[in-house]
Write a protein that holds these residues in place. Sequence first.
Motif, PDB file in Angstrom:
ATOM      1  N   ILE A   1      -5.736 105.997  -4.392  1.00 42.79           N
ATOM      2  CA  ILE A   1      -5.926 107.689  -5.113  1.00 42.79           C
ATOM      3  C   ILE A   1      -6.759 107.641  -6.220  1.00 42.79           C
ATOM      4  O   ILE A   1      -7.789 108.333  -6.535  1.00 42.79           O
ATOM      5  CB  ILE A   1      -4.769 108.259  -5.452  1.00 42.79           C
ATOM      6  CG1 ILE A   1      -3.778 108.425  -4.320  1.00 42.79           C
ATOM      7  CG2 ILE A   1      -4.862 109.607  -6.340  1.00 42.79           C
ATOM      8  CD1 ILE A   1      -2.513 109.024  -4.613  1.00 42.79           C
ATOM      9  N   ILE A   2      -6.540 106.500  -7.173  1.00 39.59           N
ATOM     10  CA  ILE A   2      -7.573 106.472  -8.440  1.00 39.59           C
ATOM     11  C   ILE A   2      -8.958 106.228  -8.020  1.00 39.59           C
ATOM     12  O   ILE A   2      -9.735 106.672  -8.585  1.00 39.59           O
ATOM     13  CB  ILE A   2      -6.879 105.311  -9.398  1.00 39.59           C
ATOM     14  CG1 ILE A   2      -5.632 105.666  -9.669  1.00 39.59           C
ATOM     15  CG2 ILE A   2      -7.858 104.941 -10.630  1.00 39.59           C
ATOM     16  CD1 ILE A   2      -4.852 104.664 -10.611  1.00 39.59           C
ATOM     17  N   LEU A   3      -9.144 105.400  -7.048  1.00 36.77           N
ATOM     18  CA  LEU A   3     -10.423 105.023  -6.487  1.00 36.77           C
ATOM     19  C   LEU A   3     -11.125 106.254  -6.135  1.00 36.77           C
ATOM     20  O   LEU A   3     -12.336 106.567  -6.486  1.00 36.77           O
ATOM     21  CB  LEU A   3     -10.432 103.871  -5.597  1.00 36.77           C
ATOM     22  CG  LEU A   3     -10.146 102.533  -5.901  1.00 36.77           C
ATOM     23  CD1 LEU A   3     -10.195 101.700  -4.804  1.00 36.77           C
ATOM     24  CD2 LEU A   3     -11.221 102.074  -6.827  1.00 36.77           C
ATOM     25  N   TYR A   4     -10.305 107.018  -5.362  1.00 35.07           N
ATOM     26  CA  TYR A   4     -11.161 108.328  -4.812  1.00 35.07           C
ATOM     27  C   TYR A   4     -11.125 109.408  -5.982  1.00 35.07           C
ATOM     28  O   TYR A   4     -12.332 109.968  -5.923  1.00 35.07           O
ATOM     29  CB  TYR A   4      -9.821 109.104  -3.996  1.00 35.07           C
ATOM     30  CG  TYR A   4     -10.457 110.569  -3.540  1.00 35.07           C
ATOM     31  CD1 TYR A   4     -11.220 110.513  -2.654  1.00 35.07           C
ATOM     32  CD2 TYR A   4      -9.727 111.571  -4.115  1.00 35.07           C
ATOM     33  CE1 TYR A   4     -11.680 111.961  -2.110  1.00 35.07           C
ATOM     34  CE2 TYR A   4     -10.051 112.805  -3.713  1.00 35.07           C
ATOM     35  CZ  TYR A   4     -11.156 112.976  -2.928  1.00 35.07           C
ATOM     36  OH  TYR A   4     -11.450 114.557  -2.416  1.00 35.07           O
ATOM     37  N   LEU A   5     -10.515 109.264  -6.944  1.00 35.19           N
ATOM     38  CA  LEU A   5     -10.664 110.100  -8.049  1.00 35.19           C
ATOM     39  C   LEU A   5     -11.799 109.684  -8.872  1.00 35.19           C
ATOM     40  O   LEU A   5     -12.517 110.514  -9.343  1.00 35.19           O
ATOM     41  CB  LEU A   5      -9.479 110.065  -9.062  1.00 35.19           C
ATOM     42  CG  LEU A   5      -8.286 110.939  -8.602  1.00 35.19           C
ATOM     43  CD1 LEU A   5      -7.049 110.744  -9.612  1.00 35.19           C
ATOM     44  CD2 LEU A   5      -8.494 112.430  -8.263  1.00 35.19           C
ATOM     45  N   LEU A   6     -12.056 108.378  -8.908  1.00 34.13           N
ATOM     46  CA  LEU A   6     -13.417 107.713  -9.809  1.00 34.13           C
ATOM     47  C   LEU A   6     -14.508 108.100  -9.000  1.00 34.13           C
ATOM     48  O   LEU A   6     -15.531 108.229  -9.586  1.00 34.13           O
ATOM     49  CB  LEU A   6     -13.135 106.292  -9.737  1.00 34.13           C
ATOM     50  CG  LEU A   6     -12.158 105.967 -10.608  1.00 34.13           C
ATOM     51  CD1 LEU A   6     -12.123 104.266 -10.638  1.00 34.13           C
ATOM     52  CD2 LEU A   6     -12.674 106.018 -12.108  1.00 34.13           C
ATOM     53  N   THR A   7     -14.503 108.639  -7.703  1.00 34.07           N
ATOM     54  CA  THR A   7     -15.786 109.143  -7.145  1.00 34.07           C
ATOM     55  C   THR A   7     -16.335 110.405  -7.580  1.00 34.07           C
ATOM     56  O   THR A   7     -17.432 110.594  -7.759  1.00 34.07           O
ATOM     57  CB  THR A   7     -15.633 109.230  -5.653  1.00 34.07           C
ATOM     58  OG1 THR A   7     -14.441 110.379  -5.235  1.00 34.07           O
ATOM     59  CG2 THR A   7     -14.880 108.043  -4.822  1.00 34.07           C
TER      60      THR A   7
ATOM     61  N   ASP B   1     -16.259 106.529 -19.200  1.00 36.29           N
ATOM     62  CA  ASP B   1     -15.058 106.896 -18.407  1.00 36.29           C
ATOM     63  C   ASP B   1     -14.765 105.921 -17.383  1.00 36.29           C
ATOM     64  O   ASP B   1     -13.503 105.422 -17.026  1.00 36.29           O
ATOM     65  CB  ASP B   1     -15.293 108.250 -17.800  1.00 36.29           C
ATOM     66  CG  ASP B   1     -15.445 109.439 -18.922  1.00 36.29           C
ATOM     67  OD1 ASP B   1     -14.671 109.228 -19.995  1.00 36.29           O
ATOM     68  OD2 ASP B   1     -16.106 110.280 -18.491  1.00 36.29           O
ATOM     69  N   LEU B   2     -16.002 105.485 -16.585  1.00 34.47           N
ATOM     70  CA  LEU B   2     -15.749 104.538 -15.390  1.00 34.47           C
ATOM     71  C   LEU B   2     -15.308 103.124 -16.185  1.00 34.47           C
ATOM     72  O   LEU B   2     -14.791 102.389 -15.478  1.00 34.47           O
ATOM     73  CB  LEU B   2     -16.991 104.349 -14.693  1.00 34.47           C
ATOM     74  CG  LEU B   2     -17.385 105.555 -13.950  1.00 34.47           C
ATOM     75  CD1 LEU B   2     -18.993 105.300 -13.450  1.00 34.47           C
ATOM     76  CD2 LEU B   2     -16.476 105.669 -12.827  1.00 34.47           C
ATOM     77  N   GLY B   3     -15.745 102.777 -17.251  1.00 26.22           N
ATOM     78  CA  GLY B   3     -15.548 101.622 -17.867  1.00 26.22           C
ATOM     79  C   GLY B   3     -14.073 101.500 -18.356  1.00 26.22           C
ATOM     80  O   GLY B   3     -13.435 100.419 -17.673  1.00 26.22           O
ATOM     81  N   TYR B   4     -13.440 102.251 -18.960  1.00 22.49           N
ATOM     82  CA  TYR B   4     -12.201 102.367 -19.297  1.00 22.49           C
ATOM     83  C   TYR B   4     -11.250 102.212 -18.041  1.00 22.49           C
ATOM     84  O   TYR B   4     -10.108 101.379 -17.943  1.00 22.49           O
ATOM     85  CB  TYR B   4     -11.620 103.006 -20.576  1.00 22.49           C
ATOM     86  CG  TYR B   4     -11.520 104.511 -20.285  1.00 22.49           C
ATOM     87  CD1 TYR B   4     -10.509 105.144 -19.524  1.00 22.49           C
ATOM     88  CD2 TYR B   4     -12.519 105.379 -20.801  1.00 22.49           C
ATOM     89  CE1 TYR B   4     -10.295 106.256 -19.490  1.00 22.49           C
ATOM     90  CE2 TYR B   4     -12.464 106.686 -20.496  1.00 22.49           C
ATOM     91  CZ  TYR B   4     -11.252 107.395 -19.966  1.00 22.49           C
ATOM     92  OH  TYR B   4     -11.082 108.554 -19.908  1.00 22.49           O
ATOM     93  N   MET B   5     -11.451 103.112 -17.265  1.00 23.76           N
ATOM     94  CA  MET B   5     -10.629 103.495 -15.981  1.00 23.76           C
ATOM     95  C   MET B   5     -10.961 102.209 -15.172  1.00 23.76           C
ATOM     96  O   MET B   5      -9.758 101.711 -14.698  1.00 23.76           O
ATOM     97  CB  MET B   5     -10.996 104.666 -15.211  1.00 23.76           C
ATOM     98  CG  MET B   5     -10.348 105.851 -15.908  1.00 23.76           C
ATOM     99  SD  MET B   5     -10.562 107.285 -14.885  1.00 23.76           S
ATOM    100  CE  MET B   5     -10.292 108.551 -15.988  1.00 23.76           C
ATOM    101  N   GLY B   6     -12.029 101.666 -15.022  1.00 19.66           N
ATOM    102  CA  GLY B   6     -12.022 100.193 -14.111  1.00 19.66           C
ATOM    103  C   GLY B   6     -11.470  99.288 -14.894  1.00 19.66           C
ATOM    104  O   GLY B   6     -10.866  98.195 -14.038  1.00 19.66           O
TER     105      GLY B   6
END
Length: 688
Positions: free
Chosen positions: A96-102, A124-129
């Motif tokens: 789900i998180i990977l989908y939201l990251l799209t 955003d991508l940096g801290y979520m990743g």
Amino acid sequence: MFIEVCIISCGLYAGSSLYKKIKARMERQGTEERDSRSKLPSTSKGTAIRKFFTSDEGEAHEKTIKRNFALALTSIGFALSGSLLYAPLGYVSILIILYLLTFILRKFADALFGKRRLPVEFLDLGYMGTLLFTGSLVSASLASLIYFTYRVLRLATENKAEDTCLEMMGHQSQTLWVLKEETEVEVPVESMEVGDVVAVRAGETIPVDGSIVHGAASVAEHMLTGEFQPVEKKIGDSVSAATLLISGVIHIRVEKSGKDTEAARIISILKKTRAFTAHMEAIGQELADKSVLPVSAIALCALPVGGLQGAGAVFLSNFLCSMRLYAPINMLNFIHRGSREGIIFKDGRSLLLLSQVDTIVFDKTGTLTQDRPRVGRIHTFHEATEDIVLTLAGAAEQRQSHPIALAILDEARSRELMIPQIDEGDCKIGYGITVGMDGQEIRVGSERFMEMEAVVLPDAFHEIREKAYQQGCSMVCVARGSDLIGAVELEPMLRPGAEEVIQRLKAMNMTICIISGDHERPTRTMAQSLGADHHFAEILPEEKAELIGQLRESGKTVCFVGDGINDAIALKKADVSISMKGASTAATDSAQMVLTDGSLRAIPKIFELSSDFQGNMQNTFLAVTYPGLLCIGGVFLAHFTISQGFVLYMISTAAGLGVSFQPLLKGIGKGKASSDADMISEDDDPGI
């Protein structure tokens, strides 16, 4: 230690500088664009207004945000279940998180390849990743939820502000009387078409632009001319919407359909609000993008100290990621609060420009004065007394509901005069009123009406009339038979609370000017009684805008308050402009703010709201800045990990949202209480 202190100091300085740039940029943009006016297609009210805004693209975006918000909540459930109950459930959370990251990745790609700049979505991508890579699934899910919570709140706040605007602007007459086969039929405004014939009676506001096809009447055009001097209208003459029928009954052939007018005005207001909201968000986004390289550099410096965990914590510390959304939410909440207090902000940039205003210019007639006059001196001829003149005038006007009739009847009641009842069949209404009483005809109306009825006007009357006009008064003539027995002067009355409002504005160090087309003496008298700093009399409509321009050229930042069609250019020329609901369409279209209760008492509140907005923006900035700086300092001085950084990120989020929504919490209860206290009946104010 010295390096860490330098980094924190630089971060604090950079943050303060960026905030100042945000404020300066918005104020500069507001100044450059204050005269821009949206040109929108007309449409009917209600659902059509919503349909105007809910384009396929906008509706799809809103659905995506709400769906992603729900998915983020679901992800938290799976992440918690995976950590506490059954580990494989955590993999669902990852998907789900990977989908939201799209969603974030698409925004990143659009900015990187479309605008050729490194956007803040990189952080955003940096801290979520980093949270995902380190296995902090619950934190990653929470971060996703916070990201989409901002956007859901942003949409909800905008919709709430628009709903309040619709509610405040929508209280308009919904029906009018149209002639159908010589019968008057009450129909909805929306069903009116060009070519229809509308019936209007004395005391009613003319609802359309058109020409008279039957009847004759006196019309008060103060909404157009700014001066309360009735104009006689006959068959073939044109009349305008928002003017008041003083006496007579007329039938008007509609030349301009008014069914879409109110909807078009509401759409114009909402579209300007949306445009400036997007503008503020774009400025915040642009400045946030500029913070990407400095924050990335600090994160790179944190790698040797705290490793990947420290670098991820630095990514989380970037407060400008939040400010890009807090700024429009803040503005929309203040617009919503203003609507609750009877103030419609048609243009959000006015919240910024108001803080620069040092000079307020009031139009006199219709703005500082009421639509309803009061009786002044009563002049008598042919041995008549004041009471006789007033009694006969009251007898003729007793069935009328226009302002002049009400003023005459009020004065008669205050003198405890007995008004004889007149049979309606003996009443003839045209440019004036003719009634039968004791075998004689009593005529009440304008000088022109008397001349048309062959009433003899004494020589002394002309001298009295000129003096009355010089003092800003209008005249109502009263005749018995063919002799003029009296003339009633009608003086303008101040709006309730006008003196109090001006004193409060002067306490704010504002320079107060009064501008009028009236003669010097009545304008000077009013200016002195109110304590205004300057006054300008005998100003032609086209000269008002020129005067505003001269004030601005002298270095003043001007707020203009007006309500007539002749104020439209001046309203546009001023830095900030205010009109009142019920004013001419041109005035309310040109003004940046509209006072919906018809009172001047909300004007000081406007400046208080602007000051609160500026303070709230600064408090929001500080609320999200300090946790971010603490996080950066903690990484270098105390080896904070991304988990500790996330805790500070949560604190920053809670603080930022709390401050952003403070305006609404402050306005609940207070708005209605203050508005109820301020809504004093105009009948209770003695005027001047």
